[in-house]
Design a protein around this motif. Sequence first.
Motif, PDB file in Angstrom:
ATOM      1  N   SER A  63      -3.609   8.549   2.029  1.00 36.52           N
ATOM      2  CA  SER A  63      -3.922   8.936   0.723  1.00 36.52           C
ATOM      3  C   SER A  63      -4.178   7.161   0.232  1.00 36.52           C
ATOM      4  O   SER A  63      -4.863   7.604  -0.251  1.00 36.52           O
ATOM      5  CB  SER A  63      -3.545   9.526   0.252  1.00 36.52           C
ATOM      6  OG  SER A  63      -3.400  11.188   0.709  1.00 36.52           O
ATOM      7  N   ILE A  64      -2.866   7.434  -0.037  1.00 37.70           N
ATOM      8  CA  ILE A  64      -3.023   6.163  -0.735  1.00 37.70           C
ATOM      9  C   ILE A  64      -4.445   4.698  -0.480  1.00 37.70           C
ATOM     10  O   ILE A  64      -4.710   4.015  -1.283  1.00 37.70           O
ATOM     11  CB  ILE A  64      -1.465   5.190  -0.899  1.00 37.70           C
ATOM     12  CG1 ILE A  64      -0.546   6.412  -1.822  1.00 37.70           C
ATOM     13  CG2 ILE A  64      -1.505   3.568  -1.540  1.00 37.70           C
ATOM     14  CD1 ILE A  64       0.924   5.323  -1.956  1.00 37.70           C
ATOM     15  N   ASN A  65      -3.983   4.372   1.114  1.00 37.93           N
ATOM     16  CA  ASN A  65      -5.391   4.023   1.829  1.00 37.93           C
ATOM     17  C   ASN A  65      -6.749   3.631   1.461  1.00 37.93           C
ATOM     18  O   ASN A  65      -7.038   3.406   0.755  1.00 37.93           O
ATOM     19  CB  ASN A  65      -4.959   3.876   3.297  1.00 37.93           C
ATOM     20  CG  ASN A  65      -3.627   2.660   3.783  1.00 37.93           C
ATOM     21  OD1 ASN A  65      -3.174   2.125   2.482  1.00 37.93           O
ATOM     22  ND2 ASN A  65      -3.286   3.412   4.925  1.00 37.93           N
ATOM     23  N   ASP A  66      -6.471   5.430   1.084  1.00 37.57           N
ATOM     24  CA  ASP A  66      -7.768   5.960   1.320  1.00 37.57           C
ATOM     25  C   ASP A  66      -8.672   6.074  -0.555  1.00 37.57           C
ATOM     26  O   ASP A  66      -9.489   5.458  -1.232  1.00 37.57           O
ATOM     27  CB  ASP A  66      -8.442   7.709   1.207  1.00 37.57           C
ATOM     28  CG  ASP A  66      -8.484   7.333   2.875  1.00 37.57           C
ATOM     29  OD1 ASP A  66      -8.101   6.657   3.719  1.00 37.57           O
ATOM     30  OD2 ASP A  66      -7.758   8.622   3.087  1.00 37.57           O
ATOM     31  N   ASP A  73      -6.636   3.904  -8.732  1.00 40.95           N
ATOM     32  CA  ASP A  73      -5.849   3.085  -9.265  1.00 40.95           C
ATOM     33  C   ASP A  73      -4.888   4.631  -9.578  1.00 40.95           C
ATOM     34  O   ASP A  73      -3.309   4.623  -9.929  1.00 40.95           O
ATOM     35  CB  ASP A  73      -5.909   1.934  -9.842  1.00 40.95           C
ATOM     36  CG  ASP A  73      -6.045   0.029  -9.195  1.00 40.95           C
ATOM     37  OD1 ASP A  73      -6.286   0.710  -8.568  1.00 40.95           O
ATOM     38  OD2 ASP A  73      -7.324  -0.260  -9.804  1.00 40.95           O
ATOM     39  N   ASP A  74      -5.377   5.334 -10.518  1.00 39.18           N
ATOM     40  CA  ASP A  74      -4.703   6.281 -11.548  1.00 39.18           C
ATOM     41  C   ASP A  74      -3.806   7.209  -9.789  1.00 39.18           C
ATOM     42  O   ASP A  74      -3.090   7.779 -10.104  1.00 39.18           O
ATOM     43  CB  ASP A  74      -5.540   7.297 -12.009  1.00 39.18           C
ATOM     44  CG  ASP A  74      -6.788   7.421 -10.966  1.00 39.18           C
ATOM     45  OD1 ASP A  74      -7.149   7.230 -10.632  1.00 39.18           O
ATOM     46  OD2 ASP A  74      -7.184   8.659 -12.265  1.00 39.18           O
ATOM     47  N   LEU A  75      -5.089   7.322  -8.827  1.00 38.05           N
ATOM     48  CA  LEU A  75      -4.344   8.092  -7.367  1.00 38.05           C
ATOM     49  C   LEU A  75      -3.324   7.994  -6.997  1.00 38.05           C
ATOM     50  O   LEU A  75      -2.462   8.157  -6.653  1.00 38.05           O
ATOM     51  CB  LEU A  75      -5.394   9.029  -7.548  1.00 38.05           C
ATOM     52  CG  LEU A  75      -6.374   9.480  -7.593  1.00 38.05           C
ATOM     53  CD1 LEU A  75      -7.848  10.090  -6.894  1.00 38.05           C
ATOM     54  CD2 LEU A  75      -5.672  10.992  -8.259  1.00 38.05           C
ATOM     55  N   VAL A  76      -3.763   6.159  -6.725  1.00 33.52           N
ATOM     56  CA  VAL A  76      -2.731   5.444  -6.418  1.00 33.52           C
ATOM     57  C   VAL A  76      -1.189   5.246  -7.135  1.00 33.52           C
ATOM     58  O   VAL A  76      -0.763   6.016  -5.819  1.00 33.52           O
ATOM     59  CB  VAL A  76      -2.751   4.510  -5.921  1.00 33.52           C
ATOM     60  CG1 VAL A  76      -1.834   3.215  -5.234  1.00 33.52           C
ATOM     61  CG2 VAL A  76      -4.524   3.790  -5.423  1.00 33.52           C
ATOM     62  N   THR A  77      -1.454   5.609  -8.243  1.00 37.89           N
ATOM     63  CA  THR A  77      -0.039   5.024  -8.706  1.00 37.89           C
ATOM     64  C   THR A  77       0.649   6.698  -8.595  1.00 37.89           C
ATOM     65  O   THR A  77       1.511   6.854  -8.680  1.00 37.89           O
ATOM     66  CB  THR A  77      -0.103   4.683 -10.198  1.00 37.89           C
ATOM     67  OG1 THR A  77      -0.895   3.905 -10.260  1.00 37.89           O
ATOM     68  CG2 THR A  77       1.063   5.074 -11.626  1.00 37.89           C
ATOM     69  N   MET A  78      -0.243   7.718  -8.988  1.00 35.58           N
ATOM     70  CA  MET A  78       0.813   9.266  -9.053  1.00 35.58           C
ATOM     71  C   MET A  78       1.140   9.399  -7.642  1.00 35.58           C
ATOM     72  O   MET A  78       1.646   9.755  -7.592  1.00 35.58           O
ATOM     73  CB  MET A  78      -0.629  10.236  -9.236  1.00 35.58           C
ATOM     74  CG  MET A  78      -0.268  11.308  -9.525  1.00 35.58           C
ATOM     75  SD  MET A  78      -1.316  12.532  -9.252  1.00 35.58           S
ATOM     76  CE  MET A  78      -1.943  12.818  -7.956  1.00 35.58           C
TER      77      MET A  78
END
Length: 148
Positions: A63-66, A73-78
Motif C-alpha cells: 500500500s505504501i508503494n501505491d 504522503d499522509d497515508l504513507v506516514t500513517m
Amino acid sequence: MSLTSDIQAAIIKAMKAQDKEKLSVLRMLKASISNKQIELGHELSDEEVVAVLASEVKSRRDSINDFKKGKRDDLVTMTEKEIEVLKTYLPEPLSEEQVSKMIDQAISNVNASGLRDMGKVMGQLSSRTKGRFDGSKLASLVKDKLGA
C-alpha cells in the motif's frame, strides 16, 4: 503466554491508554487472526499468527508503494506507523548472513545441484524464515546460490 493473548492484552492496554491509532491497528490484526481461525477451523499456533502478521505487514508495504505513486504522503506516514506497531509482534528479523548459512544448509540437505532444485530448497527455508525475512529476497538469494 501465546502471541494471540499478547495481542489481546495489548488491545486492552491501548484502550486504557486511549491510544486510538494503536488500538485500531491491533483490532484490525485481531480481526485478521479471527478470520484465519475461521478459515482453518482451529485455534492458530504462534507460527500461524506470525504468518498472519507477516501478511499484514506485506500488505501495508504494498500500500505504501501505491500511496507514494499517488503522492499521498499522509497515508504513507500513517501506514508506516501501522507497520511499526505490527513489527513489535513479529520475531526478530534474520540477517542476510544468517539466511545465507540457512540456504547453504538447505542446499546440502536436499542435495540441490541447480536451479531445478529451487523448489525443494525454498520448501525447506520458507517455514523457517516466514515473517523474519522477505520471501522475494530469499528466493533471489537461493537463485543466486543455485545458479552459481
